[in-house]
Scaffold this motif. Structure first.
Motif, short mmCIF file in Angstrom:
data_model
loop_
_atom_site.label_atom_id
_atom_site.label_comp_id
_atom_site.label_asym_id
_atom_site.label_seq_id
_atom_site.Cartn_x
_atom_site.Cartn_y
_atom_site.Cartn_z
N LEU A 121 29.04 95.75 41.04
CA LEU A 121 29.01 97.05 40.36
C LEU A 121 29.85 98.22 40.56
O LEU A 121 30.94 98.62 39.86
CB LEU A 121 27.95 97.89 39.80
N LEU A 122 30.13 98.48 41.73
CA LEU A 122 31.08 99.26 42.10
C LEU A 122 32.18 98.62 42.65
O LEU A 122 33.16 99.92 41.48
CB LEU A 122 30.40 99.55 43.87
N ASN A 123 32.55 97.24 42.70
CA ASN A 123 34.45 96.70 42.06
C ASN A 123 34.72 97.34 41.58
O ASN A 123 35.89 97.03 40.66
CB ASN A 123 33.66 95.28 43.08
N ALA A 124 33.50 96.53 39.88
CA ALA A 124 34.01 96.24 38.65
C ALA A 124 34.62 97.77 38.16
O ALA A 124 35.11 97.83 37.23
CB ALA A 124 32.71 95.89 37.66
N PHE A 125 33.63 98.69 38.77
CA PHE A 125 34.33 100.30 37.66
C PHE A 125 35.29 100.64 38.67
O PHE A 125 35.82 101.10 37.79
CB PHE A 125 32.86 101.22 38.54
N LYS A 126 35.67 100.31 39.98
CA LYS A 126 36.65 100.69 40.68
C LYS A 126 37.95 99.91 39.76
O LYS A 126 38.73 100.74 39.51
CB LYS A 126 36.50 100.80 42.17
N ASN A 127 37.47 98.83 39.60
CA ASN A 127 38.93 98.26 39.64
C ASN A 127 39.42 98.39 38.03
O ASN A 127 39.93 98.24 37.35
CB ASN A 127 38.52 96.62 39.24
N LEU A 128 38.10 98.76 37.25
CA LEU A 128 38.48 98.78 35.74
C LEU A 128 39.39 100.32 35.07
O LEU A 128 40.08 100.62 34.90
CB LEU A 128 37.41 98.83 35.00
N TRP A 129 39.01 101.19 36.85
CA TRP A 129 39.85 103.15 36.29
C TRP A 129 40.44 102.92 36.74
O TRP A 129 40.82 103.70 36.95
CB TRP A 129 38.73 103.78 35.90
N ASN A 130 40.80 102.30 37.77
CA ASN A 130 42.06 101.93 38.88
C ASN A 130 42.33 103.62 39.33
O ASN A 130 43.73 103.18 39.25
CB ASN A 130 42.93 101.10 38.07
N GLY A 131 41.45 104.11 39.57
CA GLY A 131 41.90 105.80 39.76
C GLY A 131 42.20 106.47 39.19
O GLY A 131 41.72 108.01 39.31
N ASP A 132 41.43 106.35 38.06
CA ASP A 132 42.16 107.55 36.87
C ASP A 132 40.22 107.47 36.53
O ASP A 132 40.26 107.13 35.86
CB ASP A 132 42.53 106.76 35.28
N PHE A 133 40.01 108.00 37.28
CA PHE A 133 38.39 108.59 37.43
C PHE A 133 38.11 109.78 36.50
O PHE A 133 36.68 110.40 36.95
CB PHE A 133 37.76 109.01 38.98
N GLU A 134 39.12 110.65 35.60
CA GLU A 134 38.37 112.29 34.89
C GLU A 134 37.30 111.39 34.25
O GLU A 134 37.16 110.66 33.09
CB GLU A 134 39.57 112.04 33.78
N ASP A 135 35.89 112.15 34.19
CA ASP A 135 35.09 112.30 33.08
C ASP A 135 34.43 110.87 33.01
O ASP A 135 33.63 110.61 32.44
CB ASP A 135 35.42 111.90 31.53
N LYS A 136 34.42 110.24 34.61
CA LYS A 136 33.57 108.59 35.09
C LYS A 136 32.48 109.10 35.78
O LYS A 136 32.72 110.26 36.20
CB LYS A 136 34.22 107.75 35.28
N LEU A 137 31.93 108.49 35.91
CA LEU A 137 29.87 108.80 37.18
C LEU A 137 29.77 106.98 37.32
O LEU A 137 29.36 106.83 36.27
CB LEU A 137 29.77 109.56 36.46
N PHE A 138 29.30 107.20 38.33
CA PHE A 138 28.58 105.73 38.69
C PHE A 138 27.74 106.59 39.80
O PHE A 138 28.10 107.16 40.49
CB PHE A 138 29.45 105.54 39.61
N TYR A 139 26.01 106.64 38.85
CA TYR A 139 25.28 106.91 39.33
C TYR A 139 24.15 106.10 39.74
O TYR A 139 23.58 105.53 39.15
CB TYR A 139 24.15 108.02 38.51
N HIS A 140 24.15 105.92 41.18
CA HIS A 140 23.48 105.58 41.87
C HIS A 140 21.41 105.55 42.23
O HIS A 140 22.00 106.54 42.88
CB HIS A 140 23.96 104.96 43.15
N ILE A 141 20.47 105.14 41.52
CA ILE A 141 18.85 105.33 41.48
C ILE A 141 18.61 104.55 43.10
O ILE A 141 18.57 103.74 43.56
CB ILE A 141 18.10 105.07 40.57
N SER A 142 18.51 105.46 44.34
CA SER A 142 17.88 105.68 45.08
C SER A 142 16.71 105.84 45.69
O SER A 142 15.73 106.46 45.05
CB SER A 142 19.19 105.76 46.76
#
Ligand code: NAD
Ligand code: DAU
Length: 351
Positions: free
Chosen positions: A111-132
């Motif tokens: 999931l981290l890779n897919a999210f990183k590759n999709l937005w490719n550094g353009d992370f404005e208004d993006k969020l990865f919230y990990h539930i632990s």
């Protein structure tokens, strides 16, 4: 931000279904995608009331399937992820650690890779919230509380896999500037919890007048939080947290297992019109869980002070609501305790 496209993983499970219900009902301008492999713990019945909502879609799929994950991210372009999918039961992790490595570690990295590759550094208004979980901190003695600064010290294959996934999320934040938040919560209870976990298992056994298998001497302590209060905390953190924060979430509610079980027995006796004391006779002390953590207790003052969150129900209110739900939803309970669950129960407890 309006019109968010949020991927929730593990939304057909216990906590995930309450998170989905809250988001779908509260935020009609968001679209909520629920990705769930429907393992033994995932149950589409948990979401029957929202399944036809216009802002909700279900995708059956496994987070360990890298190609599927990459395709989903490029097709739907999720701007946010709330990642709950996991193997979540400590006893199962002792029997089959690799299943926990695959889903909890590899699945998270996919999931981290897919999210990183999709937005490719353009992370404005993006969020990865990990539930632990609070289990990443290991165990406490009689004193003290877990804070966000407590060092990780996991003791079970489950908690080691969750700790590892937390580290990867933070590492992606440091290395690739991926925008993340993490929360570590204590024991949840409430409607829709699979009856392998202490409270629903014991409710089910009390109904059936079966033994209540208490591990060791029963003096282990947990800090219990009603699941709907966890869903509220997740909503608050998702919307209000600064990036790269960690929040501990807890119920301000420590109780020893044996005291909890006795309280539950008495509530059930009243509701089932049985003589008080009947269910306590079912308590059976059994062989301890290997590596059993002695005590968990959360200092939840950071989320309380920063975000104004606190639990909405007392333990007694929450436990009564929970018992009522299981008694009113006997069919749900029967459906999930049929099939392969029966052989797990027989093998694990030998009762
Ligand atoms: P659960 O076991 O009830 O549900 C897990 C869900 O994830 C299920 O719907 C299952 O089908 C799905 N899933 C499992 N493997 C998958 C895979 N490979 N791909 C896609 N979906 C998969 O779990 P829960 O108790 O609801 O816990 C949810 C999350 O919250 C977990 O990350 C857990 O570590 C964390 N957590 C749980 C508690 C608790 O007390 N239950 C407390 C703190 C944190
Ligand atoms: O603390 C958060 C964690 O809480 C979550 O990360 C896990 O996903 C969740 O499963 C839960 O872990 P626990 O191991 O604390 O929960 P469980 O319900 O399995 O057990 C609660 C306590 O009750 C624990 O001390 C073990 C004990 N127990 C449990 C079972 C299933 C028994 O005595 N007998 C049992 O049959």
């Amino acid at each position: 931000m309006k019109n968010r496209k949020i991927l929730v993983t593990g939304g057909a499970g216990f906590i995930g279904s309450h998170v989905i219900r809250r988001l779908v009902n509260r935020y009609s301008d968001y679209h909520i995608y629920n990705l769930d492999a429907l393992t033994y713990a995932g149950n589409p019945e948990n979401l029957i009331d929202v399944e036809n909502s216009l802002n909700y879609s279900f995708v059956k799929g496994d987070i360990t399937d890298e190609n599927l994950i990459n395709d989903l991210f490029s097709n739907y372009r999720f701007d946010s992820v709330i990642h709950l999918a996991a193997e979540s039961h400590v006893d199962r992790s002792i029997k089959d650690p690799l299943a926990f490595v695959k889903t909890n570690i590899i699945g998270t990295i996919n999931l981290l890779n897919a999210f990183k590759n999709l937005w490719n550094g353009d992370f404005e208004d993006k969020l990865f919230y990990h539930i632990s979980t609070d289990e990443v901190y290991g165990t406490l003695g009689d004193e003290g509380l877990f804070t966000e600064e407590t060092s990780y010290d996991p003791n079970s294959p489950y908690s080691a896999s969750k700790a590892s996934s937390d580290h990867f999320v933070r590492a992606y934040g440091e290395t690739y500037e991926l925008p993340y938040v993490i929360s570590n919560c204590s024991n949840n209870y409430g409607p829709n919890q699979f009856p392998e976990k202490l409270i629903p298992l014991f409710i089910n056994n009390i109904i059936a007048m079966k033994p209540l298998p208490v591990y060791g001497d029963g003096n282990y302590t947990r800090d219990w939080l009603y699941v709907i209060d966890h869903a509220t905390a997740i909503d608050d953190i998702f919307h209000k947290s600064n990036l790269h924060e960690t929040y501990n979430i807890g119920g301000f509610n420590e109780i020893k297992n044996i005291d909890l079980v006795k309280q539950l027995c008495d509530i059930m006796d009243k509701k089932l019109n049985r003589q008080i004391g009947t269910s306590q006779q079912l308590i059976t002390f059994v062989k301890d869980r290997p590596g059993h953590d002695y005590r968990y207790a959360i200092d939840a003052s950071k989320i309380k002070e920063d975000l104004g969150w606190k639990p909405s129900v007392t333990f007694s209110e929450g436990l009564n609501k929970t018992v009522d739900w299981y008694l009113d939803n006997k069919k749900w309970l029967d459906n999930v305790t049929s099939g392969s669950y029966r052989s797990y129960y027989k093998e694990h407890y030998k009762l």
